[in-house]
Design an enzyme around this catalytic site. Structure first.
Site, PDB file in Angstrom:
ATOM      1  N   ASP A 177       0.852  -1.188   0.000  1.00  0.00           N
ATOM      2  CA  ASP A 177       0.000   0.000   0.000  1.00  0.00           C
ATOM      3  C   ASP A 177       0.888   1.238   0.000  1.00  0.00           C
ATOM      4  O   ASP A 177       2.109   1.144   0.093  1.00  0.00           O
ATOM      5  CB  ASP A 177      -0.889   0.004   1.249  1.00  0.00           C
ATOM      6  CG  ASP A 177      -0.055  -0.086   2.529  1.00  0.00           C
ATOM      7  OD1 ASP A 177       0.385   0.970   3.015  1.00  0.00           O
ATOM      8  OD2 ASP A 177       0.179  -1.212   3.015  1.00  0.00           O
ATOM      9  N   ASP A 227       0.628   3.576   2.400  1.00  0.00           N
ATOM     10  CA  ASP A 227       0.417   4.173   3.708  1.00  0.00           C
ATOM     11  C   ASP A 227      -0.690   5.216   3.582  1.00  0.00           C
ATOM     12  O   ASP A 227      -1.754   4.889   3.051  1.00  0.00           O
ATOM     13  CB  ASP A 227       1.720   4.740   4.267  1.00  0.00           C
ATOM     14  CG  ASP A 227       1.718   4.857   5.787  1.00  0.00           C
ATOM     15  OD1 ASP A 227       1.168   3.930   6.424  1.00  0.00           O
ATOM     16  OD2 ASP A 227       2.260   5.824   6.320  1.00  0.00           O
TER      17      ASP A 227
END
Length: 280
Positions: free
Chosen positions: A216, A218
């Site tokens: 991802d 973040d």
């Protein structure tokens, strides 16, 4: 091959606790002076190379990052005869160029944890004597890192050859302000488990390297939703096969080389930087 002189510990993160990667495997329940490790040790072989597998969060994934007994995990693998540690970790990306699904071989870290034991030399009666002022450059074993990189290229996979890993306490994810601050500090990835695992491995005299999967971004990107568990698990599951391939082949590649000098140097580093203890 120097396989008879080494034993490779594998610490699996989410989705990488699969014992089927080992042949002739057996489970051993162990305890240590620092308590129980996260799970049983599963010992076996990969193409004749002795290995020991440990699930970092337990096979049921029921141990949160702060409650992982990192000292017991590392001690158990050391006592089992391991000379090397190859580990996997899921992490967030703090850089646009490190996209979800990308593989990364980290080379440094910044520790933002606050609750974890960082040393075996804690003054307790069962602990090694003295105080170990362990140098953490290089943080990861460079020779093991290079073998991981070589292995990834042999498999025809793309990889980022270095990154600084920020380790936060968790179990929560970062605020946006924190995420942007970590970028300014020079962080490239963020997770909850590299520290103190990498520190304790070096203090135990083990040669440690990691394969990270960016799952991802973040929460630093203005145009993206914040990280969430569902997306992390989905991205990790889509890429876990690659990490298994890397670890399996890296074990064989490591065993092709003579590690006698490197193992001795790792132990000597600890002895040379321990004050008040018996010298090796």
């Amino acid at each position: 091959m120097a396989a008879q002189h080494i034993k490779i510990g594998i610490i699996g993160g989410s989705g990488l606790e699969d014992p089927d990667i080992l042949e002739n495997r057996k489970e051993t329940t162990v305890t240590t002076p620092y308590g129980d490790p996260s799970d049983v040790l599963i010992e076996g072989e990969i193409e004749g190379v002795k290995c020991a597998l440990l699930a970092r969060h337990g096979r049921a994934h029921n141990i949160m990052p702060s409650n992982v007994n990192y000292r017991a995990n590392i001690w158990a693998l050391k006592e089992a005869g391991c000379t090397h540690l190859l580990v996997s970790t899921a992490c967030g990306s703090l850089r646009e160029c490190i996209k979800p699904g990308n593989l990364v071989i980290p080379n440094d870290f910044i520790d933002r944890t606050t609750k974890r034991n960082q040393t075996f030399h804690d003054g307790a009666a069962h602990s090694p004597q003295g105080v170990c002022h362990l140098p953490m450059f290089p943080a990861f074993n460079e020779r093991c890192r290079n073998i991981l990189l070589q292995t990834v290229k042999e498999l025809g996979l793309e990889v980022h050859d270095k990154a600084c890993m920020i380790t936060i306490e968790g179990p929560r994810f970062s605020s946006r302000a924190e995420s942007k601050m970590f970028q300014q500090w020079g962080g490239d990835l963020i997770n909850m488990t590299t520290c103190p695992e990498v520190v304790l491995a070096k203090e135990a005299g083990l040669l440690y390297a990691a394969v990270a999967i960016a799952t991802d971004y973040d929460c630093w990107r203005e145009d993206c939703e914040s990280v969430n568990v569902q997306d992390v698990l989905k991205t990790f599951a889509e890429n876990v096969k690659k990490v298994k391939q890397i670890l399996l082949k890296a074990v064989v590649n490591i065993a092709k080389e003579d590690w006698s000098e490197a193992i001795a140097e790792a132990k000597q580093c600890v002895a040379d930087n321990t004050m008040g203890g018996a010298k090796a």
